[in-house]
Design a protein around this motif. Structure first.
Motif, PDB file in Angstrom:
ATOM      1  N   MET A 220      -9.028   0.193  12.385  1.00  8.84           N
ATOM      2  CA  MET A 220      -8.764   0.249  10.946  1.00  8.84           C
ATOM      3  C   MET A 220     -10.106   0.439  10.244  1.00  8.84           C
TER       4      MET A 220
ATOM      5  N   TRP B 197      -7.759   2.881   6.298  1.00  5.67           N
ATOM      6  CA  TRP B 197      -7.079   3.877   7.127  1.00  5.67           C
ATOM      7  C   TRP B 197      -6.824   3.306   8.516  1.00  5.67           C
ATOM      8  N   ARG B 198      -5.680   3.671   9.070  1.00  4.93           N
ATOM      9  CA  ARG B 198      -5.442   3.468  10.511  1.00  4.93           C
ATOM     10  C   ARG B 198      -5.903   4.737  11.198  1.00  4.93           C
TER      11      ARG B 198
ATOM     12  N   SER C 227       0.806  -1.199   0.000  1.00  2.58           N
ATOM     13  CA  SER C 227       0.000   0.000   0.000  1.00  2.58           C
ATOM     14  C   SER C 227       0.842   1.253   0.000  1.00  2.58           C
TER      15      SER C 227
ATOM     16  N   LEU D 295      -3.309   2.924   5.105  1.00  2.00           N
ATOM     17  CA  LEU D 295      -2.696   1.595   5.020  1.00  2.00           C
ATOM     18  C   LEU D 295      -2.785   1.004   3.619  1.00  2.00           C
ATOM     19  N   SER D 296      -3.849   1.337   2.882  1.00  2.00           N
ATOM     20  CA  SER D 296      -4.011   0.757   1.544  1.00  2.00           C
ATOM     21  C   SER D 296      -4.915   1.642   0.714  1.00  2.00           C
TER      22      SER D 296
ATOM     23  N   ARG E 260      -7.685  -2.681  15.753  1.00  2.00           N
ATOM     24  CA  ARG E 260      -6.276  -2.758  15.355  1.00  2.00           C
ATOM     25  C   ARG E 260      -5.556  -3.893  16.074  1.00  2.00           C
TER      26      ARG E 260
ATOM     27  N   GLU F  20      -1.327  -7.247  12.550  1.00  2.00           N
ATOM     28  CA  GLU F  20      -0.775  -6.387  11.512  1.00  2.00           C
ATOM     29  C   GLU F  20      -1.242  -6.869  10.150  1.00  2.00           C
ATOM     30  N   THR F  21      -1.206  -5.993   9.179  1.00  2.00           N
ATOM     31  CA  THR F  21      -1.582  -6.411   7.832  1.00  2.00           C
ATOM     32  C   THR F  21      -0.458  -7.242   7.219  1.00  2.00           C
TER      33      THR F  21
ATOM     34  N   GLU G   1       2.407  -5.167   6.272  1.00  2.00           N
ATOM     35  CA  GLU G   1       3.330  -4.835   7.356  1.00  2.00           C
ATOM     36  C   GLU G   1       4.201  -6.036   7.719  1.00  2.00           C
TER      37      GLU G   1
ATOM     38  N   ALA H 289      -3.202  -5.856   2.100  1.00  2.00           N
ATOM     39  CA  ALA H 289      -3.556  -5.105   3.297  1.00  2.00           C
ATOM     40  C   ALA H 289      -4.852  -5.590   3.932  1.00  2.00           C
TER      41      ALA H 289
ATOM     42  N   THR I  49       1.625   3.994   1.974  1.00  2.00           N
ATOM     43  CA  THR I  49       1.506   4.427   3.359  1.00  2.00           C
ATOM     44  C   THR I  49       2.178   5.763   3.542  1.00  2.00           C
TER      45      THR I  49
END
Length: 597
Positions: free
Chosen positions: A44, A32-33, A2, A23-24, A95, A99-100, A103, A143, A4
């Motif tokens: 997220m 979005w975070r 993504s 995030l993507s 969250r 993690e994605t 990440e 993501a 970022t």
């Protein structure tokens, strides 16, 4: 994958959420975070790239997202909240779920193939459950996969990227068709994800998998196959599974997430435990349905006598060998009895000797233990099994005709049959999988760019459907039956990509003779224009090792066309006279297999 970026200054907000990082960003959705001040935690937010174009469209979006929320599965991320801000709908996830995949790959650039397969298998389990509940994802990206510290995978974003329809459309009328078509695209994107993880780089140098899909055949012109320059060596079964998922031919791909998962999980289980996945399922079916159904109904007429005269045993042996299921059952019972009595190194493959050892009552018990034809099979599958069995019988007869002097005909015949054990059991217990494998082996239609399109070998097709090859299935069952290591070696066919060396032992001679017979029958199953070249190629492969030429091979394949004065080779189980060639001193192995030890 993504795009970022850190939070901007001043802070951006979306409703009550503080936007902290993108995030993507794909063609269909955004992730979005964010920070949720109301609950004091990070979330997220998944939202469509385009706002619904009408109030009914927004209501439909929310209704589908809420329906997906009710689909609960360990590999589907549970939504924290579903809502909308100024007609922009969203689904929020905690969250803390992990993690994605983006990440994870940023800090672990080259996961092991077995780990990658484990992640994707978990994804497929959750996705299959969602598809079967009538929901699709439509924008699978790196993501949208969440991985926690214990490598548990969850998919988020279900029903976020919905189809964009005109504002006046009847959503109930188009949703079911859209979900079905989108589900197949989801499965293709999972294949692209697997390719991305195994190769260590974006597919076609694109981060957005939707852009990749648009470039792939048949929509575009690109082919996607797993390259050879990968961070780790990729096992052949896993490579075949990955390449089938993104095959340029639509009919060759996985159409269901469940089918994709079965192949991937079958390979993982076999790789981790040497006898998992489809092997475990097969062994379970053996307990309930037996190995094959019997084709003989009059065995009691031969076992009614009280004695075991030589003529009676010979006639009974001939009858038993005509019934493949009964032959295998006697092999299993006799050799298991030898093992239990402390003769673990002995193996008997001569049917007359096996009948003498087990007795007439034992033959009757073995026959009674088998299911009558065709067992649980539907008529079409039963006919396919009959064809496979007829082909195996023919291979056994060819092997008998080609065997060197001094080797027992029944032994050669049964080894040839057992080299096909996995194929026979697959057709009986998993007829749908057998049909898939046959379809994958059919070459695609030629095109101007590919006038001679490549096709999958039987091994590669089995990998793509089951996650293991058919020889592994047969060997696992033979091992389960307690057959010795010597026989396990003989029932493994010579690999097609390995050179054939002269035999160094009787076991090698038996294995190669049976392998040649099976390869010749495979060649006869090719399209007519390729049969003769296939027979000649198989003959050249084994000519030096076995001392055979094309004349002997053609005579074995067409015994009725033998020259005047020649005796055609005997069928399976027939009593054969001693060969006219000089007698060969029997070796310990040949004596044991014939039961003369």
């Amino acid at each position: 994958m993504s795009d970022t970026s850190p939070a901007s200054t001043p802070l951006r907000t979306f409703g009550r959420f503080e936007l902290r990082a993108l995030l993507s960003k794909s063609a269909r959705s955004l992730i979005w975070r964010v920070y949720d001040a109301r609950h004091g935690q990070e979330l997220m937010l998944c939202m469509p790239r385009e706002k619904p174009n009408s109030t009914p469209a927004l209501e439909h979006w929310l209704r589908m997202a809420q329906g997906a929320e009710r689909v609960q599965h360990p590999n589907l991320a549970p939504p924290f909240e579903i809502g909308q801000v100024e007609n922009w709908p969203y689904v929020a996830y905690d969250r803390a779920l992990g993690e994605t995949l983006d990440e994870r790959l940023a800090r672990q650039t080259a996961p092991l193939p077995i780990d990658a397969a484990g992640w994707v298998a978990q994804l497929l389990e959750g996705l299959a459950f969602a598809h079967e509940a009538g929901h699709a994802h439509r924008d699978l990206q790196t993501a949208t996969l969440l991985i926690d510290a214990s490598d548990k995978v969850r998919l988020m974003g279900l029903e976020v990227a919905q189809e964009v329809f005109p504002a006046t459309v009847d959503f109930n009328a188009v949703t079911r068709r859209a979900v079905r078509e989108s589900a197949e695209e989801d499965v293709l994107c999972v294949g692209l994800l697997l390719n991305r993880i195994l190769s260590g780089k974006p597919v076609l140098e694109e981060n957005d998998l939707q852009h990749v899909v648009q470039q792939m055949q048949p929509i575009g012109r690109e082919m996607v196959r797993l390259g050879w320059e990968t961070p780790h060596p990729i096992p052949d079964p896993l490579r075949a599974i990955c390449n089938r998922a993104t095959d340029r031919q639509l009919r060759q791909r996985y159409h269901l997430a469940r089918s994709f998962w079965r192949a991937l999980d079958g390979w993982r289980q076999a790789a981790a435990h040497d006898d998992g996945g489809p092997i475990v399922l097969l062994l379970d079916k053996l307990q309930r349905q037996g190995h094959l159904p019997t084709t003989t109904t009059g065995i009691h007429r031969f076992t009614a006598g009280s004695g075991l005269e030589a003529q009676h045993a010979s006639a009974l042996s001939d009858l038993v060998l005509k019934d493949m299921a009964l032959s295998l059952e006697l092999v299993r019972r006799v050799n298991n009895a030898l093992k239990l009595s402390g003769h673990a190194g002995e193996t008997v493959l001569n049917m007359q000797r096996a009948i003498q050892m087990i007795g007439l009552d034992g033959v009757q018990l073995a026959a009674n233990a088998l299911k009558p034809w065709p067992g649980p099979l539907a008529p079409v599958a039963a006919e396919m099994l009959r064809q496979v069995m007829a082909r195996v019988v023919k291979a056994g007869q060819v092997a008998q005709a080609l065997r060197p002097a001094g080797y027992d005909g029944e032994v050669v015949y049964l080894i040839t049959v057992m080299q096909n054990l996995g194929r026979l059991l697959l057709q009986y217990h998993f007829p749908d999988d057998a049909q898939q494998i046959r379809q994958l082996m059919v070459p695609p239609e030629p095109t101007e760019e590919l006038p001679n399109p490549p096709t999958l070998s039987e091994q590669a097709a089995a990998y793509a459907v089951l996650g293991c090859d058919l020889d592994a299935l047969g060997a696992a069952v033979a091992r389960h039956w307690g057959l010795g290591d010597e026989l396990l070696q003989m029932i493994r066919r010579q690999p097609l990509d390995a050179p054939v060396h002269p035999p160094r032992s009787d076991a090698d001679t038996l294995r190669l003779t049976s392998s040649l017979a099976n390869e010749l029958l495979d060649a006869l199953a090719l399209p007519e224009a390729r049969r003769r070249p296939g027979v000649e190629a198989a003959t050249r492969r084994y000519a030096k090792a076995l001392g055979l030429g094309l004349r002997e091979v053609m005579e074995a394949l067409n015994p009725g066309a033998a020259r005047p004065g020649q005796t055609p080779p005997a069928p399976a189980g027939a009593r054969t006279a001693a060969p006219a060639t000089p007698a060969v001193a029997p070796s310990p192995l040949r004596s044991r297999l014939a039961g003369r030890g």
